[in-house]
Design a protein around this motif. Structure first.
Motif, short mmCIF file in Angstrom:
data_model
loop_
_atom_site.label_atom_id
_atom_site.label_comp_id
_atom_site.label_asym_id
_atom_site.label_seq_id
_atom_site.Cartn_x
_atom_site.Cartn_y
_atom_site.Cartn_z
N THR A 71 0.84 -1.19 0.00
CA THR A 71 0.00 0.00 0.00
C THR A 71 0.88 1.25 0.00
N PRO A 72 0.79 2.10 -1.04
CA PRO A 72 1.57 3.34 -1.05
C PRO A 72 0.92 4.40 -0.15
N VAL A 73 1.72 5.05 0.64
CA VAL A 73 1.25 6.12 1.52
C VAL A 73 2.00 7.40 1.15
N ALA A 74 1.27 8.43 0.72
CA ALA A 74 1.89 9.69 0.32
C ALA A 74 2.52 10.39 1.52
N LEU A 75 3.64 11.07 1.25
CA LEU A 75 4.35 11.84 2.28
C LEU A 75 4.39 13.31 1.85
N PRO A 76 3.30 14.03 1.97
CA PRO A 76 3.25 15.40 1.48
C PRO A 76 4.18 16.35 2.21
N ASP A 77 4.51 16.05 3.46
CA ASP A 77 5.36 16.95 4.23
C ASP A 77 6.84 16.65 4.08
N ALA A 78 7.19 15.69 3.22
CA ALA A 78 8.59 15.34 3.06
C ALA A 78 9.36 16.40 2.28
N CYS A 79 8.66 17.17 1.47
CA CYS A 79 9.32 18.20 0.66
C CYS A 79 9.04 19.58 1.27
N PRO A 80 10.09 20.36 1.61
CA PRO A 80 9.89 21.66 2.25
C PRO A 80 9.04 22.61 1.41
N SER A 81 9.22 22.59 0.10
CA SER A 81 8.48 23.50 -0.76
C SER A 81 7.35 22.81 -1.51
N GLY A 82 6.96 21.61 -1.04
CA GLY A 82 5.88 20.89 -1.71
C GLY A 82 6.37 20.09 -2.90
N CYS A 83 5.48 19.29 -3.43
CA CYS A 83 5.82 18.44 -4.56
C CYS A 83 4.61 18.37 -5.49
N THR A 84 4.86 18.67 -6.76
CA THR A 84 3.77 18.66 -7.74
C THR A 84 3.98 17.64 -8.85
N GLY A 85 5.10 16.93 -8.82
CA GLY A 85 5.40 15.96 -9.87
C GLY A 85 4.62 14.66 -9.67
N GLY A 86 4.84 13.77 -10.58
CA GLY A 86 4.16 12.49 -10.50
C GLY A 86 4.93 11.44 -9.71
N ASN A 87 6.12 11.82 -9.24
CA ASN A 87 6.94 10.88 -8.49
C ASN A 87 7.29 11.46 -7.13
N CYS A 88 6.28 11.97 -6.44
CA CYS A 88 6.52 12.58 -5.13
C CYS A 88 6.85 11.50 -4.10
N PRO A 89 7.49 11.88 -3.00
CA PRO A 89 7.88 10.89 -1.98
C PRO A 89 6.65 10.15 -1.45
N ARG A 90 6.85 8.88 -1.27
CA ARG A 90 5.80 8.02 -0.72
C ARG A 90 6.45 6.84 0.00
N MET A 91 5.70 6.27 0.88
CA MET A 91 6.17 5.12 1.64
C MET A 91 5.34 3.90 1.25
N ILE A 92 6.01 2.79 0.95
CA ILE A 92 5.33 1.56 0.57
C ILE A 92 5.24 0.67 1.81
N VAL A 93 4.02 0.48 2.28
CA VAL A 93 3.78 -0.37 3.45
C VAL A 93 3.43 -1.78 2.97
N ASN A 94 4.25 -2.74 3.36
CA ASN A 94 4.04 -4.14 2.97
C ASN A 94 3.42 -4.92 4.12
N VAL A 95 2.41 -5.71 3.81
CA VAL A 95 1.79 -6.60 4.78
C VAL A 95 1.73 -8.00 4.17
N LEU A 96 2.15 -8.99 4.93
CA LEU A 96 2.17 -10.37 4.47
C LEU A 96 1.11 -11.18 5.22
N ASP A 97 0.19 -11.77 4.48
CA ASP A 97 -0.81 -12.68 5.05
C ASP A 97 -0.32 -14.11 4.84
N ILE A 98 -0.09 -14.82 5.93
CA ILE A 98 0.52 -16.16 5.87
C ILE A 98 -0.50 -17.21 6.30
N THR A 99 -0.57 -18.29 5.54
CA THR A 99 -1.43 -19.43 5.88
C THR A 99 -0.59 -20.69 5.78
#
Length: 221
Positions: free
Chosen positions: A162-190
């Protein structure tokens, strides 16, 4: 007068019919007691096998869960959040590789930096002998389950990113299509298994793991 002596009543034993009836009743009671005893022994043996299967699978699941939680561990993770002075993107976590392949057999591959600072790849897989195996680097896969007791009938891992946007990571903001984001991984195991000697005794365990180190992507632009 002469005294009159009474004659004692003649004694008679059991007749053959009465003896046969008594023996039949005794055998019936003994057979019932033996049946209850054997049923108790069978139930006890099944409970013991269930306990052994449960213990074996919980131990394997605990090891898988704890090790997958370390996937992506990088002692220098803080440096991966800092951009260079020239605006260059921060260094990427070299241990962020986490893949789940299900063809032809399930194979979970991941990395983390161990204390000895040696870069090593880890993986979990099901062996041809029905055991859950762990492979470290180029070594021989080691079984995590007792193949004389149980057989692993199912091992499934679903990776949900799940990608989570990080809007506050850039001091002057980010308007591009590759702005900072964090990828949260979750593993479901059976994990599913059964007793080899009594295949009708089965057990299924489920767990969910979130690796401690998320992946950071994107740049300020």
């Amino acid at each position: 007068m002469r005294p009159i002596h009474s004659q004692p009543a003649p004694q008679r034993g059991l007749s053959l019919v009465e003896l046969m009836i008594g023996l039949a009743l005794g055998l019936f009671i003994v057979a019932g007691a033996l049946g209850i005893h054997f049923q108790h022994l069978t139930t006890t043996a099944e409970l013991r096998l269930q306990a052994q299967l449960n213990h074996e699978m919980r131990a394997a699941m605990d090891l898988v869960t704890r090790d997958l939680r370390r996937a992506g561990h990088w002692p220098a993770a803080v440096s991966g959040t800092l951009a260079g002075g020239d605006g260059s993107p921060p260094p990427r976590n070299p241990f962020s590789t986490l893949s789940v392949m299900k063809d032809p057999r399930l194979d979970v591959a991941y990395q983390y930096q161990p204390p000895d600072d040696v870069r090593t790849a880890f993986r979990f897989q099901i062996g041809a002998n029905g055991s859950l195996q762990m492979k470290i680097g180029d070594g021989v896969p080691q079984p995590l389950t007792d193949t004389t007791l149980m057989e692993v009938t199912g091992f499934d891992v679903n990776l949900v990113s799940t990608p989570v946007a990080l809007p506050d990571a850039c001091p002057s903001g980010c308007t591009g299509g590759n702005c900072p984001r964090m990828i949260v991984n979750v593993l479901d195991i059976t994990l599913s298994g059964r007793v080899k000697r009594k295949p009708e005794i089965t057990r299924t365990l489920r767990s969910q793991v979130r690796p401690r180190n998320e992946v950071l992507e994107g740049v300020c632009a």
